[in-house]
Scaffold this active site. Structure first.
Site, PDB file in Angstrom:
ATOM      1  N   HIS A   2     -18.848   9.900   6.843  1.00  0.00           N
ATOM      2  CA  HIS A   2     -19.088  10.846   5.632  1.00  0.00           C
ATOM      3  C   HIS A   2     -18.264  12.616   7.018  1.00  0.00           C
ATOM      4  CE1 HIS A   2     -22.564   8.703   3.404  1.00  0.00           C
ATOM      5  NE2 HIS A   2     -22.028   8.092   3.826  1.00  0.00           N
TER       6      HIS A   2
ATOM      7  N   GLU B  15     -19.456  15.242   6.803  1.00  0.00           N
ATOM      8  CA  GLU B  15     -19.477  16.349   7.941  1.00  0.00           C
ATOM      9  C   GLU B  15     -20.673  15.574   8.645  1.00  0.00           C
ATOM     10  OE1 GLU B  15     -20.677  14.853   4.206  1.00  0.00           O
ATOM     11  OE2 GLU B  15     -23.336  16.022   3.948  1.00  0.00           O
TER      12      GLU B  15
ATOM     13  N   CYS C 147     -26.405  13.673   2.607  1.00  0.00           N
ATOM     14  CA  CYS C 147     -27.588  12.265   2.552  1.00  0.00           C
ATOM     15  C   CYS C 147     -28.335  12.731   4.074  1.00  0.00           C
ATOM     16  CB  CYS C 147     -26.880  11.279   2.735  1.00  0.00           C
ATOM     17  SG  CYS C 147     -25.915  10.693   3.561  1.00  0.00           S
TER      18      CYS C 147
ATOM     19  N   CYS D 180     -26.446  12.280   7.199  1.00  0.00           N
ATOM     20  CA  CYS D 180     -25.525  13.965   7.661  1.00  0.00           C
ATOM     21  C   CYS D 180     -27.311  14.639   7.568  1.00  0.00           C
ATOM     22  CB  CYS D 180     -25.240  14.260   6.478  1.00  0.00           C
ATOM     23  SG  CYS D 180     -23.228  12.827   6.769  1.00  0.00           S
TER      24      CYS D 180
HETATM   25 ZN   LIG Z   1     -23.985  11.746   4.189  1.00  0.00          ZN
END
Ligand SMILES: [Zn+2]
Length: 149
Positions: free
Chosen positions: A53, A55, A83, A86
């Site tokens: 992801h 992040e 999410c 993260c």
């Molecule tokens: Zn994430």
């Protein structure tokens, strides 16, 4: 205003992710000096890595550049509500402030779902500012998923 320009940089990363066929989410990390030290977009498909992801990639890049496992005093800007994975990584990295754009009712873990930072096991809680440039961030995601249907 500075937080707007940093979110613009995150949006540019999200646009670049969309152009690569990735879910359009982008993130940048800003040092206490105001310098952008890392920028990343989602690369889960490219890297065959469900943890890639925006992040996570930005945190890895910033920590590598700094030679530290912690980003004390650093801020993270991301176009979409993080999410749970993260959010936990942000906490572990000791990120000082989280600025995010659109809320994510489906997968978000900050303002909804597991609300990671409200959990008693969360040992470091960043300041959270939501809704920064939420409209363009949301539009990018909507256009991306509309084009795939
Ligand atoms: Zn994430």
């Amino acid at each position: 205003m500075q937080f707007k320009s940093h979110m613009q940089a995150a949006l540019a990363e999200a646009e670049a992710a969309a152009a690569r066929g990735e879910v359009p989410v982008g993130a940048v990390i800003v040092a206490p000096s105001g310098a952008v030290v890392a920028r990343a977009g989602n690369r889960t498909r490219e890297l065959n890595d469900p943890t890639a992801h925006a992040e996570i990639l930005a945190i890895r890049a910033a920590c590598a550049a700094l030679g530290s496992e912690r980003l004390v005093g650093y801020d993270l800007y991301v176009t979409l509500e993080p999410c749970p994975m993260c959010a936990a990584a942000l906490s572990n990295a000791r990120i000082a402030r989280l600025y995010y754009g659109a809320g994510d009712p489906k997968s978000g873990g900050v303002a909804q779902g597991p609300r990671i930072f409200a959990h008693p096991q969360c040992h470091h809680v960043p300041e959270v500012y939501d809704g920064i440039a939420a409209d363009p961030a949301e539009k990018l995601l909507k256009d991306f998923f509309a084009a795939r249907r």
